[in-house]
Motif scaffolding. Sequence first.
Motif, PDB file in Angstrom:
ATOM      1  N   ASP A 226       1.670  17.559  13.917  1.00 12.61           N
ATOM      2  CA  ASP A 226       2.027  17.766  12.511  1.00 12.61           C
ATOM      3  C   ASP A 226       3.156  16.863  12.040  1.00 12.61           C
ATOM      4  O   ASP A 226       3.431  16.778  10.839  1.00 12.61           O
ATOM      5  CB  ASP A 226       2.420  19.236  12.281  1.00 12.61           C
ATOM      6  N   SER A 227       3.820  16.172  12.953  1.00 13.18           N
ATOM      7  CA  SER A 227       4.911  15.276  12.554  1.00 13.18           C
ATOM      8  C   SER A 227       4.389  13.956  11.985  1.00 13.18           C
ATOM      9  O   SER A 227       5.169  13.179  11.427  1.00 13.18           O
ATOM     10  CB  SER A 227       5.825  14.988  13.742  1.00 13.18           C
ATOM     11  N   LEU A 228       3.104  13.707  12.112  1.00 10.18           N
ATOM     12  CA  LEU A 228       2.537  12.438  11.648  1.00 10.18           C
ATOM     13  C   LEU A 228       2.273  12.495  10.143  1.00 10.18           C
ATOM     14  O   LEU A 228       1.130  12.613   9.674  1.00 10.18           O
ATOM     15  CB  LEU A 228       1.261  12.110  12.415  1.00 10.18           C
ATOM     16  N   THR A 229       3.339  12.408   9.388  1.00  7.36           N
ATOM     17  CA  THR A 229       3.241  12.391   7.928  1.00  7.36           C
ATOM     18  C   THR A 229       4.205  11.338   7.392  1.00  7.36           C
ATOM     19  O   THR A 229       5.207  11.011   8.031  1.00  7.36           O
ATOM     20  CB  THR A 229       3.593  13.759   7.314  1.00  7.36           C
ATOM     21  N   TRP A 230       3.872  10.808   6.221  1.00  8.75           N
ATOM     22  CA  TRP A 230       4.780   9.894   5.537  1.00  8.75           C
ATOM     23  C   TRP A 230       4.377   9.852   4.071  1.00  8.75           C
ATOM     24  O   TRP A 230       3.235  10.141   3.710  1.00  8.75           O
ATOM     25  CB  TRP A 230       4.743   8.490   6.139  1.00  8.75           C
ATOM     26  N   THR A 231       5.339   9.524   3.232  1.00  7.24           N
ATOM     27  CA  THR A 231       5.081   9.479   1.796  1.00  7.24           C
ATOM     28  C   THR A 231       4.180   8.291   1.453  1.00  7.24           C
ATOM     29  O   THR A 231       4.362   7.188   1.955  1.00  7.24           O
ATOM     30  CB  THR A 231       6.402   9.346   1.019  1.00  7.24           C
ATOM     31  N   GLY A 232       3.221   8.548   0.581  1.00 11.01           N
ATOM     32  CA  GLY A 232       2.336   7.493   0.085  1.00 11.01           C
ATOM     33  C   GLY A 232       2.188   7.600  -1.410  1.00 11.01           C
ATOM     34  O   GLY A 232       2.793   8.454  -2.055  1.00 11.01           O
ATOM     35  N   GLY A 233       1.370   6.755  -1.969  1.00 15.56           N
ATOM     36  CA  GLY A 233       1.132   6.774  -3.405  1.00 15.56           C
ATOM     37  C   GLY A 233      -0.197   7.427  -3.749  1.00 15.56           C
ATOM     38  O   GLY A 233      -1.019   7.723  -2.876  1.00 15.56           O
ATOM     39  N   ARG A 234      -0.392   7.657  -5.027  1.00 14.44           N
ATOM     40  CA  ARG A 234      -1.660   8.192  -5.538  1.00 14.44           C
ATOM     41  C   ARG A 234      -2.055   7.311  -6.718  1.00 14.44           C
ATOM     42  O   ARG A 234      -1.327   7.226  -7.712  1.00 14.44           O
ATOM     43  CB  ARG A 234      -1.484   9.650  -5.961  1.00 14.44           C
ATOM     44  N   THR A 235      -3.185   6.647  -6.581  1.00  7.21           N
ATOM     45  CA  THR A 235      -3.537   5.594  -7.527  1.00  7.21           C
ATOM     46  C   THR A 235      -4.957   5.759  -8.021  1.00  7.21           C
ATOM     47  O   THR A 235      -5.877   5.991  -7.229  1.00  7.21           O
ATOM     48  CB  THR A 235      -3.390   4.210  -6.860  1.00  7.21           C
ATOM     49  N   VAL A 236      -5.129   5.636  -9.322  1.00  2.74           N
ATOM     50  CA  VAL A 236      -6.469   5.600  -9.916  1.00  2.74           C
ATOM     51  C   VAL A 236      -6.975   4.165  -9.862  1.00  2.74           C
ATOM     52  O   VAL A 236      -6.289   3.233 -10.297  1.00  2.74           O
ATOM     53  CB  VAL A 236      -6.454   6.112 -11.368  1.00  2.74           C
ATOM     54  N   LEU A 237      -8.166   3.987  -9.312  1.00  2.00           N
ATOM     55  CA  LEU A 237      -8.801   2.680  -9.246  1.00  2.00           C
ATOM     56  C   LEU A 237      -9.950   2.658 -10.247  1.00  2.00           C
ATOM     57  O   LEU A 237     -10.816   3.536 -10.224  1.00  2.00           O
ATOM     58  CB  LEU A 237      -9.337   2.408  -7.841  1.00  2.00           C
ATOM     59  N   VAL A 238      -9.950   1.684 -11.113  1.00  2.00           N
ATOM     60  CA  VAL A 238     -11.008   1.528 -12.117  1.00  2.00           C
ATOM     61  C   VAL A 238     -11.668   0.175 -11.896  1.00  2.00           C
ATOM     62  O   VAL A 238     -11.040  -0.866 -12.056  1.00  2.00           O
ATOM     63  CB  VAL A 238     -10.444   1.614 -13.546  1.00  2.00           C
ATOM     64  N   ASP A 239     -12.929   0.192 -11.495  1.00  2.00           N
ATOM     65  CA  ASP A 239     -13.718  -1.027 -11.356  1.00  2.00           C
ATOM     66  C   ASP A 239     -14.686  -1.100 -12.524  1.00  2.00           C
ATOM     67  O   ASP A 239     -15.360  -0.108 -12.844  1.00  2.00           O
ATOM     68  CB  ASP A 239     -14.516  -1.010 -10.049  1.00  2.00           C
ATOM     69  N   LEU A 240     -14.790  -2.242 -13.136  1.00  2.00           N
ATOM     70  CA  LEU A 240     -15.774  -2.395 -14.191  1.00  2.00           C
ATOM     71  C   LEU A 240     -16.202  -3.848 -14.324  1.00  2.00           C
ATOM     72  O   LEU A 240     -15.458  -4.781 -14.001  1.00  2.00           O
ATOM     73  CB  LEU A 240     -15.268  -1.865 -15.530  1.00  2.00           C
ATOM     74  N   ALA A 241     -17.438  -4.013 -14.776  1.00  2.00           N
ATOM     75  CA  ALA A 241     -17.995  -5.337 -15.042  1.00  2.00           C
ATOM     76  C   ALA A 241     -18.173  -5.486 -16.548  1.00  2.00           C
ATOM     77  O   ALA A 241     -18.620  -4.556 -17.230  1.00  2.00           O
ATOM     78  CB  ALA A 241     -19.330  -5.508 -14.328  1.00  2.00           C
ATOM     79  N   LEU A 242     -17.804  -6.658 -17.048  1.00  2.00           N
ATOM     80  CA  LEU A 242     -17.932  -6.973 -18.470  1.00  2.00           C
ATOM     81  C   LEU A 242     -18.763  -8.236 -18.626  1.00  2.00           C
ATOM     82  O   LEU A 242     -18.723  -9.132 -17.774  1.00  2.00           O
ATOM     83  CB  LEU A 242     -16.563  -7.228 -19.112  1.00  2.00           C
TER      84      LEU A 242
END
Length: 386
Positions: A226-242
């Motif tokens: 349970d010690s294997l933790t670390w702070t990370g981010g939370r990111t929305v990924l938007v892929d689109l083709a135009l």
Amino acid sequence: MHRITVIGGGFAGLTAAVTAAEAGAKVTVYEAHHTLGGRARTAEGPYRTNEGPHALYSAGPHWAWLRQRDLLGPLAPLPPLEAARLRFRHHGVLRRTPPLALLKLARRGARQAPVDGDFLSWATRQAGEEAARAAAHYSAVAVFHHDPGALSAAFVQERLRRATRVPPEAHYPRGGWASVIDRMAARAWNLGVRVETLSRVDTLPTDTPVVVATSLDSARRLLGDDSLTWTGGRTVLVDLALRTRRGDAFAVADLDAPGWIERFTAQDRTLAPAGEQLLQGQIPIPPHASRSAGTDRADDLLDLAFEGWRSRVTWRREAVANGRTGAVDLPGTSWRDRPAVDRGDGVYLAGDQVAAPGVLSEVSFNSALTAVSLALGRRSLDLRRA
């Protein structure tokens, strides 16, 4: 002959496998999915997307390692005209240049930021609050966190410097990161590495040293630690083709809030069908924010930088990367405080959230080298020269 087991066939796992095999070890790689690559996979089909805006930084140690082994392959250079189309949103307006005070914070001669303080407070003392916030938000391209100003000043400063270096450090393998993974896998195969796909490991082998090259969450479950933790981010990924339109921005950096949108076909037209452009946005959001909080901000950036984009969309996909964008260091911590590579009893960690230096994929690379050097009882320097 040494025997080593590697669990996970992503960038870290393949780095460990190749390095160990070059040193004379007999290596077996177990990968739970049917393809190798982990987060370095490139989607198949007409739109060749990666999980996040992957790039190789040419000043990193993995660049020389890959080049020495002819694993980089052809790169997709950014044409000068496209490079000139980098735009910045500042005070709600699209601009061609960032604030000069932001560049002051990013220059190599700037004072070294402290580990113990937060970036926003330190940068405000150096260049004023407005420039500090703009610099913090710009760093999100290499931090993937909703509040970079609250992170360790030293952590953010290093990434800000690397992301603003001229000429740019970021380079893009033609065809996406899968092309690099394919060459690494071929190198491993030629060295005699045994690769088992669709092989999920639930119990660690006890007859060989083991390099666990998975996400930290997976490693925690596998090792029951349970010690294997670390702070990370939370990111929305938007892929689109135009549908293609002359004059679209190459990329737009949001200096009013963390966020970045990049047109990847600006440097590599093979990523989308002819007449179409492939874009990806990465918009960091707080832990409990909805995905729409990120997609709405992405749409606002698109409105500014890509005229008429809504009527030109041919394909779109959205996802949330939760804790899958690497480690971030809070004030008072550095990479040395993250979960150690050596877990004892012949078990070693590799990945982008463990105790190894570097930016982005460099952490995975450095931790893989360290894990193999420890497993073989050799010095890291010897393996780097192998």
